[in-house]
Scaffold this active site. Structure first.
Site, PDB file in Angstrom:
ATOM      1  N   HIS A 181       0.906  -1.260   0.056  1.00  0.00           N
ATOM      2  CA  HIS A 181      -0.043  -0.124   0.022  1.00  0.00           C
ATOM      3  C   HIS A 181       0.884   1.250   0.124  1.00  0.00           C
ATOM      4  CE1 HIS A 181      -3.720  -2.255   0.461  1.00  0.00           C
ATOM      5  NE2 HIS A 181      -3.282  -2.916   1.660  1.00  0.00           N
TER       6      HIS A 181
ATOM      7  N   ASP B 287      -2.664 -10.482  -2.534  1.00  0.00           N
ATOM      8  CA  ASP B 287      -3.164 -10.113  -1.230  1.00  0.00           C
ATOM      9  C   ASP B 287      -4.678  -9.909  -1.673  1.00  0.00           C
ATOM     10  OD1 ASP B 287      -1.998  -8.851   1.530  1.00  0.00           O
ATOM     11  OD2 ASP B 287      -3.694  -7.776   0.759  1.00  0.00           O
TER      12      ASP B 287
ATOM     13  N   HIS C 154      -6.093  -7.270  -0.560  1.00  0.00           N
ATOM     14  CA  HIS C 154      -6.431  -5.928  -0.655  1.00  0.00           C
ATOM     15  C   HIS C 154      -5.469  -5.334  -1.975  1.00  0.00           C
ATOM     16  CE1 HIS C 154      -6.953  -6.782   3.651  1.00  0.00           C
ATOM     17  NE2 HIS C 154      -7.947  -5.783   3.441  1.00  0.00           N
TER      18      HIS C 154
ATOM     19  N   ASP D 161      -4.475 -13.009   3.117  1.00  0.00           N
ATOM     20  CA  ASP D 161      -5.538 -12.802   3.609  1.00  0.00           C
ATOM     21  C   ASP D 161      -6.897 -12.918   2.956  1.00  0.00           C
ATOM     22  OD1 ASP D 161      -4.726 -10.820   1.872  1.00  0.00           O
ATOM     23  OD2 ASP D 161      -4.801  -9.167   3.476  1.00  0.00           O
TER      24      ASP D 161
END
Lengths: 621, 210
Positions: A422, A459, A461, A548
């Protein structure tokens, strides 16, 4: 790379005990098999004499049990002996025999050139039990099979014999299911020679002290070497090859032992390249080398205790527990011996500045130094060690890339934290500070001259930081498969975002709706991700491997299991085999429920190693 | 918010004497669908790509005699326009009810800008901060400002940044609060809000009917 196993250990499974026992009898009759115990009075001295006392062979039952324990009956005694005494470079083994100790088998022989004995070799074959479980009442886990090189000595110097022999042995013991070579590098040339052969220092502390002494030497001689260059040495092989452009003097005594400081006992001055000279003059060290055992691919594991020094408050999802639990599971599952454990290093700032704004890094450093509890946003909790840990995470990816490009490993898993995907040029968010894969991509280009890098981010996200950094770059393919941005942080990564300017088409976003599971994930992966990577033909594949998307993970709403990670890992390896000699460097991102995270990461690591024995449930051990 | 702030000011226009081909090239070259027809700065009408296509089809169907050749012949003269002081609400209502694609903005007779559907959508995206970092939560509240106050007080206590907060009617006696929060730990926020007695919609409520 797949071991082609052509050494003749047939597919027929273990040999019958009768064949093994007959083999014992034949060797005993030929005076080539004895019982033995270690001779402590000789072992404490060096050199002369046999390190063991010869005895009558133990009972057949005991010999069979020991043979099974060490070789699983893959080979009979006669064949083992003949394979061990193979002729290499015109030198053969004479008087080779096997000695059965209480818990080990020794191989001892003379090295012959023509009819003349020119040296001596002793190998010690045993199983290393895990100390922690030794005292427990239940059966111990079978430990690693080890070849201990008691000693190899040659009266004639350097024909390249030892090196050629051990390359043969490495192959032989690989096929026999052995895990490690061990030795004490104590001879004059041994310290340099074994380092050059890829033996690593077994004791990390000892290695760090050695690195400190190297820096002292550099400093004392005022050599043009930056401290950073010394700090980033993580393998004995790197030390051996360090700065060959600088020659320094060492002093030799009459027996061929070296020292770094001139004294009366060492009169002869010799010039050697820095790394070689340093090792020749250093003190003995315990070495080991992984024999790439039942794993078809060699996988490096990048890990450092310092990743735990990024402290987050209790209850924060991105806690130290993630890594301590993963480390414990790797040990418990007995994976450690088959992984090439690699220490990360602090990157030079120029490597990090290639991706991040210096002023941003400086304000991050200041926030940590001030003792702030978070940086930029409340998600990004920090503690005293956070700045260094974040840099070391990026350096971990660099170390993984080094391992792969130097050929020490085929691929690498970097168990780093804090995560990175991120983080933008000047932005910390979503637990991320430094974009580890991005720093790695830039480093791979500058250090190894490759052009095309694929970053695959699975991931749950979206890797918005990575996308922003590379969206205008046509040579970096960024592919992200993640939960749909209308439902999941960070709310970016829509299908229509395909890159900008010159980079148009080099970004691919594959959003999945909440509740998507293995089927949806794998379908999307096969349909969109695989063809994109295939068409791009990267020189290196970097993985932003978050775990995740697992159904038990609290921070996202996807419902995958380990099987999805196993599938995707296999496919990525196959793609990498086609495009870039199997070069895959996988970098840990998210994954927040400890048991499902650990199970997924383990399955991923085992698959990177090319193992086929995958777990199918999410039970955490 | 006023139309004057959102309209496009650098305009592509066409004189009434221009040929249909010239107009089509302008539309295509600028990737737009509406061309205001002007004489000097004075707005005479508007011509769309649909107008041009229909005219061409009519021309092809007949024998070519009397087929229109210039923009002036095919443009819409009775144009619905906005002034710079009209609001974006007005623009949205007109665009939505009359299904226009774009509205010219005039100051008296003088053309000063144009507002297209995309410009209005951009204003909505910005208001809801849909392109910013964050995730939307939907909280259902009784129609009572006390509850709204309690929600904002609760959000204030949470360790998250609120990027936008929109309150919409939800049935007769309830509100739906759309809260966009900038945190990766959205399930944590959802749990905290539920712990304080708020009704937080599940993800699936957004896309699964019923």
């Amino acid at each position: 790379m797949a071991a082609d196993g052509t050494q003749g250990w047939g597919p027929g499974g273990p040999l019958p005990e009768r064949d093994i026992a007959d083999g014992f009898d034949r060797l005993i009759a030929a005076n080539r098999l004895f019982g033995a115990e270690l001779n402590p009075s000789v072992l404490k001295k060096s050199g002369k004499g046999a390190p063991f006392l010869v005895r009558k062979p133990p009972s057949r039952t005991r010999m069979l049990a020991l043979w099974w324990d060490l070789f699983g009956h893959r080979v009979d005694p006669g064949e083992l002996l003949s394979r061990l005494s193979v002729e290499v470079r015109g030198m053969a083994h004479g008087d080779g025999h096997l000695l059965f100790g209480r818990d080990r088998i020794l191989y001892d022989c003379q090295i012959l050139q023509g009819n003349e004995a020119v040296g001596h070799l002793t190998l010690d074959l045993y199983r290393e039990r895990e100390r922690i479980v030794r005292f427990l009442p239940f059966p111990t886990r079978p430990g690693h099979r080890v070849v201990y090189i008691e000693g190899i000595s040659l009266t004639r110097q350097s024909t390249g014999y030892a090196s050629a022999l051990f390359r043969r042995y490495e192959r032989l013991f690989h096929d026999l299911g052995f895990h490690l070579f061990r030795l004490k590098a104590s001879l004059s040339v041994g310290k340099y020679y074994w380092a050059k052969e890829g033996f690593d220092c077994s004791d990390r502390k000892q290695f760090q002290e050695m690195r400190d002494r190297l820096w002292d030497l550099v400093w004392r001689l005022d050599l043009p070497v930056a401290e950073q260059e010394v700090r980033r040495l993580v393998h004995m092989a790197d030390v051996a090859a360090f700065r060959p452009d600088i020659q320094i003097p060492v002093w030799r005594d009459r027996e061929g032992y070296y020292t770094l400081e001139r004294d009366d006992a060492h009169p002869e001055e010799v010039l050697f390249p820095l790394g070689k000279a340093f090792l020749l003059g250093s003190s003995p060290w315990d070495g080991h080398k992984v024999i790439y055992t039942d794993t078809p691919r060699r996988t490096a594991l990048v890990w450092s205790e310092k990743y735990l020094s990024h402290g987050t408050p209790a209850g924060h999802p991105e806690g130290q527990k993630r890594l301590t639990a993963l480390r414990e599971a790797i040990r418990r599952e007995g994976l450690l011996a088959s992984l090439i454990v690699t220490e990360p290093y602090l990157p030079g700032m120029e490597a990090v500045h290639a991706i991040h704004d210096p002023a941003y890094l400086e304000s991050f450093r200041e926030a940590v130094a001030r003792g702030d509890r978070y940086f930029a946003t409340r998600d990004c909790a920090i503690g005293a060690g956070s700045y260094e840990a974040a840099l070391l995470a990026a350096g971990g990816v660099m170390a993984g890339i080094d391992a792969v490009f130097s050929g020490r490993s085929d691929n690498a898993f970097c168990a780093v934290r804090p995560p990175g995907h991120h983080a933008g040029r000047a932005a910390a968010m979503g637990f991320c500070f430094v974009n580890n894969v991005a720093v790695g991509a830039a480093y791979a280009r500058s250090a190894y001259g490759i052009a095309r890098v694929c970053i695959l981010d699975w991931d749950a996200h979206h890797g918005n930081g990575t996308q922003n950094l590379f969206e205008e770059d046509p040579d970096t393919l960024f592919v992200s498969i993640h939960e749909h941005p209308s439902f999941c942080y960070p709310g970016t990564g829509r299908r229509m975002d395909r890159g900008k300017g010159a980079g148009a088409g080099a970004t691919l976003n594959v959003p999945l709706l909440p509740r998507a599971g293995n089927r949806e994930m794998i379908d999307a992966f096969e349909r969109e991700v695989v063809p994109a990577i295939e068409a791009f033909r990267p020189d290196l594949i970097l993985l932003s491997a978050g775990f995740d998307a697992h159904r038990d993970d609290p921070i996202a709403d996807l419902e995958c299991t380990e099987e999805a990670y196993v599938h995707m890992t296999r496919r990525v390896l196959a793609l990498a085999d086609k495009c870039c000699s199997g070069r895959v460097v996988s970098v840990l991102e998210g994954g927040y429920r400890v048991d499902s995270f650990v199970a997924s990461a383990l399955a991923h690591i085992r698959t990177l190693q090319g193992r086929e024995d995958m777990p199918c449930s999410s039970a955490g051990g | 918010m006023f139309v004057g702030r959102r309209m496009k000011r650098d305009l592509v226009t066409v004189p009434p004497g221009a040929t249909l081909e010239e107009a089509a090239r302008l539309l295509k070259g600028n990737r737009i669908h509406h061309l205001p027809v002007v004489e000097g700065k004075r707005l005479l009408g508007i011509v769309t790509d649909t107008d041009l296509r229909n005219a061409t089809l009519r021309g092809a169907a007949g024998d070519g005699e009397g087929a229109p050749r210039t923009v002036g012949e095919v443009m819409t003269r009775d144009v619905v326009t906005l002034g710079p002081d009209d609001t974006i609400d007005d623009a949205m209502l007109i665009l939505s009810r009359q299904r226009f694609g774009a509205l010219p903005v005039v100051d008296g007779e003088r053309l000063v800008g144009i507002v297209a559907k995309a410009d209005v959508l951009a204003a909505v995206l910005e208001t809801l901060d849909i392109e910013g970092i964050g995730v939307r939560l939907e909280v259902i509240l009784p129609r009572d400002m006390g509850e709204v106050t309690r929600l904002s007080a609760t959000l204030r206590e949470l360790p998250v940044e609120v990027r936008s907060l929109v309150l919409a009617p939800h049935g007769k006696d309830r509100y739906a609060a759309f809260v966009r929060v900038a945190t990766i730990d959205v399930p944590g926020v959802r749990k905290l809000l539920r712990g304080k007695g708020f009704t937080v919609a599940e993800l699936s409520d957004f896309y699964e009917p019923g």
